[in-house]
Design a protein around this motif. Structure first.
Motif, mmCIF file in Angstrom:
data_model
loop_
_atom_site.group_PDB
_atom_site.id
_atom_site.type_symbol
_atom_site.label_atom_id
_atom_site.label_comp_id
_atom_site.label_asym_id
_atom_site.label_seq_id
_atom_site.Cartn_x
_atom_site.Cartn_y
_atom_site.Cartn_z
ATOM 1 N N GLY A 1 0.171 2.302 -3.494
ATOM 2 C CA GLY A 1 -1.816 2.885 -3.623
ATOM 3 C C GLY A 1 -2.068 1.676 -3.383
ATOM 4 O O GLY A 1 -2.806 0.503 -4.003
ATOM 5 N N LEU A 2 -3.524 2.287 -3.052
ATOM 6 C CA LEU A 2 -4.703 1.695 -3.171
ATOM 7 C C LEU A 2 -5.311 0.500 -4.494
ATOM 8 O O LEU A 2 -5.217 -0.298 -5.045
ATOM 9 C CB LEU A 2 -5.397 1.706 -2.236
ATOM 10 C CG LEU A 2 -6.706 1.580 -2.066
ATOM 11 C CD1 LEU A 2 -6.497 0.201 -1.010
ATOM 12 C CD2 LEU A 2 -8.098 2.013 -0.818
ATOM 13 N N LEU B 1 0.722 -1.080 0.012
ATOM 14 C CA LEU B 1 -0.377 -0.114 -0.075
ATOM 15 C C LEU B 1 0.878 1.036 0.280
ATOM 16 O O LEU B 1 0.303 2.121 -0.497
ATOM 17 C CB LEU B 1 -1.183 0.290 1.282
ATOM 18 C CG LEU B 1 -1.831 -0.868 1.196
ATOM 19 C CD1 LEU B 1 -2.854 -1.314 2.497
ATOM 20 C CD2 LEU B 1 -3.331 -0.638 0.319
ATOM 21 N N ASP B 2 2.092 0.847 0.643
ATOM 22 C CA ASP B 2 2.895 2.238 0.902
ATOM 23 C C ASP B 2 3.505 2.334 -0.736
ATOM 24 O O ASP B 2 3.908 3.529 -0.961
ATOM 25 C CB ASP B 2 3.700 2.389 1.595
ATOM 26 C CG ASP B 2 3.640 2.418 3.502
ATOM 27 O OD1 ASP B 2 2.875 3.774 3.435
ATOM 28 O OD2 ASP B 2 3.883 2.116 4.189
ATOM 29 N N THR C 1 -0.745 5.173 5.992
ATOM 30 C CA THR C 1 -1.478 6.960 5.811
ATOM 31 C C THR C 1 -1.919 6.200 4.313
ATOM 32 O O THR C 1 -3.321 6.969 3.936
ATOM 33 C CB THR C 1 -0.444 7.647 5.293
ATOM 34 O OG1 THR C 1 0.465 6.498 4.225
ATOM 35 C CG2 THR C 1 0.886 7.769 6.097
ATOM 36 N N VAL C 2 -2.228 4.984 4.182
ATOM 37 C CA VAL C 2 -2.951 4.595 3.164
ATOM 38 C C VAL C 2 -4.304 3.679 3.253
ATOM 39 O O VAL C 2 -5.732 4.285 2.878
ATOM 40 C CB VAL C 2 -2.137 3.187 2.203
ATOM 41 C CG1 VAL C 2 -2.933 3.908 0.329
ATOM 42 C CG2 VAL C 2 -1.173 4.478 1.470
ATOM 43 N N GLN D 1 -5.039 14.742 7.565
ATOM 44 C CA GLN D 1 -4.815 14.286 5.761
ATOM 45 C C GLN D 1 -4.241 15.969 5.488
ATOM 46 O O GLN D 1 -3.555 15.409 5.200
ATOM 47 C CB GLN D 1 -6.066 14.691 5.290
ATOM 48 C CG GLN D 1 -6.464 14.716 4.198
ATOM 49 C CD GLN D 1 -5.834 13.327 3.668
ATOM 50 O OE1 GLN D 1 -5.769 12.576 3.279
ATOM 51 N NE2 GLN D 1 -5.345 13.372 1.819
ATOM 52 N N ASP E 1 -10.069 3.703 3.873
ATOM 53 C CA ASP E 1 -9.131 4.530 2.898
ATOM 54 C C ASP E 1 -9.306 5.987 2.999
ATOM 55 O O ASP E 1 -9.917 6.703 3.186
ATOM 56 C CB ASP E 1 -9.906 4.818 1.090
ATOM 57 C CG ASP E 1 -9.448 5.862 0.373
ATOM 58 O OD1 ASP E 1 -8.925 6.095 0.154
ATOM 59 O OD2 ASP E 1 -9.687 5.253 -1.413
ATOM 60 N N THR E 2 -7.795 6.542 3.228
ATOM 61 C CA THR E 2 -7.778 7.642 4.519
ATOM 62 C C THR E 2 -7.844 8.535 3.600
ATOM 63 O O THR E 2 -7.876 9.844 3.419
ATOM 64 C CB THR E 2 -6.406 8.013 4.108
ATOM 65 O OG1 THR E 2 -5.602 7.357 3.712
ATOM 66 C CG2 THR E 2 -6.229 6.547 5.431
ATOM 67 N N ARG E 3 -8.112 8.604 1.577
ATOM 68 C CA ARG E 3 -8.015 9.467 1.261
ATOM 69 C C ARG E 3 -9.720 10.403 1.448
ATOM 70 O O ARG E 3 -10.674 10.113 1.648
ATOM 71 C CB ARG E 3 -8.211 9.513 -0.958
ATOM 72 C CG ARG E 3 -6.924 9.164 -0.709
ATOM 73 C CD ARG E 3 -7.169 8.633 -2.572
ATOM 74 N NE ARG E 3 -7.361 7.078 -2.684
ATOM 75 C CZ ARG E 3 -7.609 6.193 -3.280
ATOM 76 N NH1 ARG E 3 -7.065 6.238 -4.540
ATOM 77 N NH2 ARG E 3 -8.451 5.059 -3.639
ATOM 78 N N GLY F 1 1.688 1.273 5.883
ATOM 79 C CA GLY F 1 0.274 1.201 4.846
ATOM 80 C C GLY F 1 -0.873 2.275 5.628
ATOM 81 O O GLY F 1 -1.654 2.012 5.398
#
Length: 212
Positions: A34-35, A30-31, A117-118, A180, A123-125, A115
């Protein structure tokens, strides 16, 4: 905690270790990619297992990500227990200080846990979907709000809050927004933005806890 995306819950140590290796590989990838770009094939390759092994345990990517989110939640609670134990030796814990501790541990996990932060619990977005199961509280809670609130009451010894699950959900969303911004600005988190988030949480919990 229930994960309907788990096809088979491991029992033997060998299988448990294999699932942990799969989740570790998922987190590291994931780092790196990305997702959206994460695939079962890549996770299997990194974990050094056949792709079919992942499908033995999970229904695919959604179940695997949900299990990672649940593992992250348990890790956060473990870390908070250590913080609370240390604070108890120094005096009574308050809601504003407890909110600070959650923020500090979340920041540290973003810096050190692969992972995170992702995918922390979602989903951290902005607007990303949660990977945690739905909550049970009729008052509008979710699993993260419910677990943190009951941890605060049952383990940290804090007094009840008025309208607690809405309070917790708002605090969680405010923390997520602050982090974020902080981690978009810097891989280690912009200290000034983290400090603003800390002040916001302290003021909010000082207010709501005074109304009990």
């Amino acid at each position: 905690m229930d994960n309907p995306g788990v096809r088979r819950r491991p029992v033997q140590k060998r299988s448990i270790d294999r699932v942990e290796r799969i989740l570790d590989a998922c987190a590291r990838l994931l780092d790196e990619v990305g997702l959206d770009a994460l695939t079962i094939v890549d996770v299997a390759r990194r974990a050094e297992v056949p792709s079919g092994t992942i499908y033995q345990f999970f229904d695919g990517k959604p179940g695997m990500l949900r299990e990672l989110a649940l593992r992250n939640l348990e890790l956060l609670l473990v870390r908070l227990r250590r913080r609370v134990a240390a604070e108890a030796a120094e005096g009574a814990l308050t809601w504003p200080r407890a909110a600070e501790l959650v923020l500090l541990e979340t920041v540290e996990m973003r810096r050190t846990v692969p992972g995170y932060t992702v995918v922390d619990f979602a989903d951290t977005r902005p607007g990303g979907p949660t990977f945690l199961p739905p909550g049970e509280a009729k008052e509008g809670g979710d699993v993260l709000a419910e677990r943190l609130y009951h941890f605060a009451l049952d383990e940290a010894g804090l007094p009840p809050l008025p309208d607690p699950y809405r309070v917790m959900r708002l605090a969680i969303q405010a923390t997520a927004a602050a982090l974020q911004l902080a981690f978009t600005a810097s891989p280690e988190g912009d200290p000034a933005m983290i400090e603003q988030g800390r002040r916001l949480l302290r003021a909010y919990f000082a207010d709501v806890s005074s109304r009990g």
